[in-house]
Structure formats: structure tokens, C-alpha cells
Design an enzyme around this catalytic site. Structure first.
Site, PDB file in Angstrom:
ATOM      1  N   SER A 247      35.501  37.685  38.538  1.00 11.78           N
ATOM      2  CA  SER A 247      36.448  38.241  39.506  1.00 11.78           C
ATOM      3  C   SER A 247      37.896  38.110  39.084  1.00 11.78           C
ATOM      4  O   SER A 247      38.288  37.184  38.380  1.00 11.78           O
ATOM      5  CB  SER A 247      36.250  37.581  40.873  1.00 11.78           C
ATOM      6  OG  SER A 247      36.860  36.313  40.855  1.00 11.78           O
ATOM      7  N   LYS A 248      38.635  39.095  39.555  1.00 15.67           N
ATOM      8  CA  LYS A 248      40.064  39.157  39.288  1.00 15.67           C
ATOM      9  C   LYS A 248      40.727  37.891  39.827  1.00 15.67           C
ATOM     10  O   LYS A 248      41.565  37.293  39.187  1.00 15.67           O
ATOM     11  CB  LYS A 248      40.575  40.381  40.049  1.00 15.67           C
ATOM     12  CG  LYS A 248      41.974  40.775  39.771  1.00 15.67           C
ATOM     13  CD  LYS A 248      42.207  42.113  40.435  1.00 15.67           C
ATOM     14  CE  LYS A 248      43.681  42.449  40.496  1.00 15.67           C
ATOM     15  NZ  LYS A 248      43.911  43.742  41.126  1.00 15.67           N
ATOM     16  N   ARG A 249      40.298  37.492  41.029  1.00 21.09           N
ATOM     17  CA  ARG A 249      40.926  36.338  41.668  1.00 21.09           C
ATOM     18  C   ARG A 249      40.711  35.047  40.889  1.00 21.09           C
ATOM     19  O   ARG A 249      41.577  34.201  40.797  1.00 21.09           O
ATOM     20  CB  ARG A 249      40.408  36.185  43.095  1.00 21.09           C
ATOM     21  CG  ARG A 249      41.542  36.112  44.079  1.00 21.09           C
ATOM     22  CD  ARG A 249      41.127  35.650  45.441  1.00 21.09           C
ATOM     23  NE  ARG A 249      40.043  34.686  45.398  1.00 21.09           N
ATOM     24  CZ  ARG A 249      39.063  34.632  46.280  1.00 21.09           C
ATOM     25  NH1 ARG A 249      39.020  35.485  47.255  1.00 21.09           N
ATOM     26  NH2 ARG A 249      38.125  33.711  46.197  1.00 21.09           N
TER      27      ARG A 249
END
Ligand code: GLU
Length: 472
Positions: A247-249
Site C-alpha cells: 500500500s501507498k500508505r
């Protein structure tokens, strides 16, 4: 026929590592057969277009060594290599399919489509398939906007073969009469990929297995157009342990996330190639050139590939060991600067620090962690270390060492080294009883990198201060 593969990213931002893994496999399948690796930019989804994303694609492939033989910047016989420049062709083939009664114009309003869905229809209900030619002509003269839909047979089934997943068969009644050309004349991905791959002479279509379920639609389109289908190679998903998505996060989705943290492109490629493929032996480290020889489609795995960060760290550490100190400095510099570690330090201090870390560091940013671990620790002795220092003779050893160090003008590793031996001679301690007290009393740790180098990096004042605090 010579192998031609293509990597076909959409310019929507940074390159996801799963997508980069696809690019690597696509590249290798071409190169294994001395074939051609094509770069095609799929930019027909205008809403998702991100400025600068094409440059990111170039930069990513380039830095990974995945050099394309044909592409927007390189040209080639089978252009255009940017999808939006092929608009006329999509329209031409869509109309050809209408002509052949393999597709039809659909005038349904968005409102009708929404209410169909609300009424529980999972697919379009083929309403416009049943319009007469006169009705179609009438609506066109009235200027009613329309899309073109693929006409899928209502009975029977469609099957195709994937080199990885085998034969896949689906009942035609499961397949929707999908839109192939939108009312603004833009093709949908599901149509454009077929036209492009055919016109660009692509022999092997390599892509993620999320496309498996759409492929029967492509099979039907190839058939309707009277074209040969390419060989399909679908690749397993890349997931994290426990099945979670990258994930980007969490900062583990994009190639650039890893570059920023000081991972090396070659190591990333090496790591990614093992996500869904394995060699015949247990080899784990390969150069791209080596992979071009040994890669093979039949060793691609069906099951999801787990992105194990520990493994990436291990692979990256192998590549870091091969760097010169200057190269390692380049990788670590942004982190050394950001963390303030090198404030007031000179080049030779930085070089020594990196020399000490070279065999321990897995990626650039880790320099901060290692520094904290070995140099910046709160000087706190654990029970075992305290007990060690309480042994008989230790105090004399520490005193002897301190006195020698105080006299030392050149506080370098080279000059500190002989003083350890000398301390042993003066205090009569040797082996573990010599080295361990010196290490514990100066670093608070029972193990670590080469002691003279660590002491030189800590600096004379700190070392003397720490020795004093441990001398009784
Ligand atoms: N533009 C598509 C993507 O980025 C390409 C898929 C394909 O390789 O056909 O997912």
C-alpha cells in the site's frame, strides 16, 4: 515468429512494484528469445492521466536496465506507441465489427443503465441489439449519442489457454456485451489492447492475472476480427504476508518508495524476479544478463507471490557489499544529511562510518538505525555487561587503556589498534578478558563492528568519558 512482448503501463503516477515485476517478466520473455521488448503507453483513460507520469515510466525502466527496443521515444516499425495516437484505428475496427454484426450501436441513456442495475441486472440487457436498421438510422439522424458494444454469443462457451494457468473456459452467457468504443470515440481498455497487440505484432501478452477473467472477451474479439490470438502469460498477484496488499500508505507500493529509502535498482530487480518465478537451482542472486539466459515461462508459479521485505533487505545487502565507499555514500547521503548525523563531521569521518557499516547495512536509510545502535546509544549497561565489568582485573585493564588513549594525539583506528595489545601487556589481561571490557566500557555493548574503528568514530572525548564512568 520472433518473440515480441510489450509492457503497457498507464501513465497514472508512480510504478507499482507489482507492475514492475510484470515489466521484468515481459522483458525477460522477449530477451530469452533474442526478441523485441516494446513499450506502449496506454493513455486512453484520460481521467486517470497524471502529468509527468510518462517520464516516471522511462526513469523506472531505464534505471532497472529494462531497456525497450521500440517505444514512444525510440520509435519503431509498429507505431504509434502511444495509445491516444491510434484513435482512428479503434473507430475503424469498431465500425468494421458493426458491419460484420459482431458489434452494435447502443443508444441507451446513462439513466436507463443505472435503473437496469438497480433492478438487479448484473449485465447490459442487449436492448439495442434488437433495434432495426431503420431505428438505428433514425436515432443517428437525431444525433443521439451512442457507444459501440461487442456482441457476445448468447449460448456456448469461450476458452483460451494461458501458459501459466492452463485452459480457461467460460460460458458465454456470463460475458457482458461490453462497450468497446465510447460515445466520445475513445476505446475502452478491453478493446484497445486487442487492436494494439495485433497491430504491433505482439506474440506474447504478459500481464497480471486480474486480466484472466476478461480474456475470453478478447478471444471473442480476435475471432470476430479474424485475427490470430497471441500467447497469453498471466502472472500471479504480488501480496504481503497474511494476504494484505502492498500500500501507498505503508510506503511499500511504488518503486520510488524503495529508491528513496536507499534500495538499489539491481537488487530490486533481482528480488522482484523471484516473485512468481524460480530458477532450476537454488541460486538467489542474478544479474539481468544472467536472467536473460535462464528465465523461462514454465517456471512461473500460479500461486500468489509474497513480497517479503526481509528477503528484499537480504538481497539488497548482498548488492551493497559490492559497492565502493563512494557509491555507498551516494546511497546513504540523503539519510545522513536528514538525520543530522554528519553535522560538523568531515569526509574522512563519513568514509570511516560507512566502512564500519558496509557489511551490516541492508539499505541506505538503515544507516540511521545502525548509527543509533552503535554510536548514539544511551550509554546503558545490561545485567550481563555489568557483571562482566565487575570481574577481577577489569578495572586495571580499563585504567591502562585510558592512560594510553589520553596520550594519543592521532585518534585514528590505526593508532588505537596497537594500544589494545599494549593494554594487555600492562594489565596482564588477554583474550576475551582484554577485548570485552574495553568494548563494553566504551560502547555499552558486548558485540559490534571493529572496535578501533568504532572508537575513532566516537572521538577521543566521548571514549575517555565513557571509560571514566566505568572505572571504579
Ligand atoms: N494499461 C494496463 C495496465 O497498466 C495494461 C495491462 C496489459 O498489460 O494489457 O494495467
Amino acid at each position: 515468429m520472433a518473440v515480441r512482448t510489450r509492457f503497457a503501463p498507464s501513465p497514472t503516477g508512480f510504478i507499482h512494484v507489482g507492475n514492475l515485476r510484470s515489466a521484468i517478466f515481459t522483458y525477460l520473455i522477449a530477451k530469452k528469445d533474442k526478441g523485441t521488448f516494446v513499450l506502449r503507453i496506454e493513455d486512453t483513460d484520460q481521467e486517470r492521466y497524471v502529468e509527468g507520469a510518462v517520464d516516471t515510466i522511462y526513469y523506472t525502466l531505464d534505471s532497472c536496465g529494462l531497456l525497450w527496443d521500440e517505444g514512444p521515444d525510440k520509435g519503431g516499425e509498429f507505431g504509434p506507441y502511444i495509445q491516444s495516437e491510434r484513435m482512428e484505428q479503434y473507430k475503424k475496427y469498431a465500425l468494421q465489427l458493426v458491419e460484420k454484426k459482431e458489434a452494435y450501436k447502443c443508444f441507451c441513456t446513462p439513466e436507463r443503465l443505472v435503473s437496469l442495475r438497480e433492478d438487479g441486472h448484473a449485465k447490459y440487457d442487449k436492448h439495442c441489439l434488437h433495434l432495426t436498421e431503420e431505428e438505428v438510422a433514425q436515432k443517428e439522424t437525431e444525433g443521439i449519442p451512442y457507444v459501440i458494444r461487442q456482441k457476445v454469443p448468447e449460448t456456448g462457451s469461450t476458452s483460451f489457454t494461458c501458459q501459466v494457468y492452463g485452459e480457461i473456459k467460460i460460458d458465454n452467457k456470463e460475458i457482458e456485451d461490453q462497450i468497446i468504443l465510447k460515445s466520445d470515440n475513445y476505446p475502452t481498455y478491453n478493446f484497445a489492447n486487442v487492436i494494439d497487440d495485433h497491430l504491433m505484432n505482439i506474440t506474447h501478452v504478459v500481464r497480471g492475472n486480474e486480466y484472466l477473467t476478461s480474456t475470453p472477451k478478447y478471444t471473442l474479439l480476435y475471432k470476430a476480427l479474424g485475427w490470430d490470438e497471441p500467447t497469453y502469460v498471466h502472472l500471479p498477484h504480488v501480496i504481503k504476508e497474511g494476504g494484505k496488499k502492498l500500500s501507498k500508505r505503508e510506503g511499500d507500493a511504488y518503486y520510488t518508495d524503495f529508491i528513496k529509502r536507499g534500495y538499489l535498482p539491481d537488487a530490486i530487480v533481482n528480488f522482484l524476479v523471484l516473485l512468481g518465478w524460480s530458477p532450476e537451482n537454488n541460486q538467489e542472486k542474478f544479474s539481468l544478463t544472467e536472467l536473460e539466459e535462464i528465465f523461462s515461462i514454465d517456471r512461473i508459479n500460479k500461486s500468489p507471490a509474497v513480497f517479503d521485505i526481509k528477503k528484499l533487505n537480504w538481497v539488497n545487502a548482498q548488492y551493497i557489499k559490492e559497492l565502493s565507499i563512494d557509491e555507498l555514500k551516494e546511497v546513504c547521503m540523503p539519510h545522513l544529511v536528514n538525520s543530522g548525523i554528519i553535522e560538523g563531521k568531515d569526509e574522512s569521518w563519513i568514509d570511516s562510518l560507512l566502512n564500519v557499516f558496509k557489511d551490516r547495512i541492508s539499505y541506505g536509510e538503515e544507516v540511521i538505525e545502525l548509527y543509533d545502535e552503535f554510536f548514539n546509544l544511551e550509554f546503558k549497561l545490561d545485567e550481563e555487561a555489568t557483571e562482566f565489568l565487575n570481574q577481577e582485573g577489569v578495572n586495571d585493564t580499563l585504567i591502562a587503556f585510558k592512560e594510553l588513549l589520553i596520550e594519543l594525539e592521532n585518534f585514528t583506528a590505526q593508532d588505537i589498534k596497537p594500544l589494545i595489545k599494549q593494554t594487555g601487556k600492562i594489565s596482564g589481561s588477554k583474550g576475551k578478558m582484554l577485548y570485552m571490557p574495553l568494548r563494553i566500557a566504551t560502547t555499552a555493548s558486548m558485540h559490534g563492528p571493529d572496535l578501533p574503528q568504532v572508537l575513532a568514530l566516537l572521538g577521543k572525548d566521548t571514549v575517555i568519558e565513557r571509560l571514566n564512568s566505568n572505572i571504579k
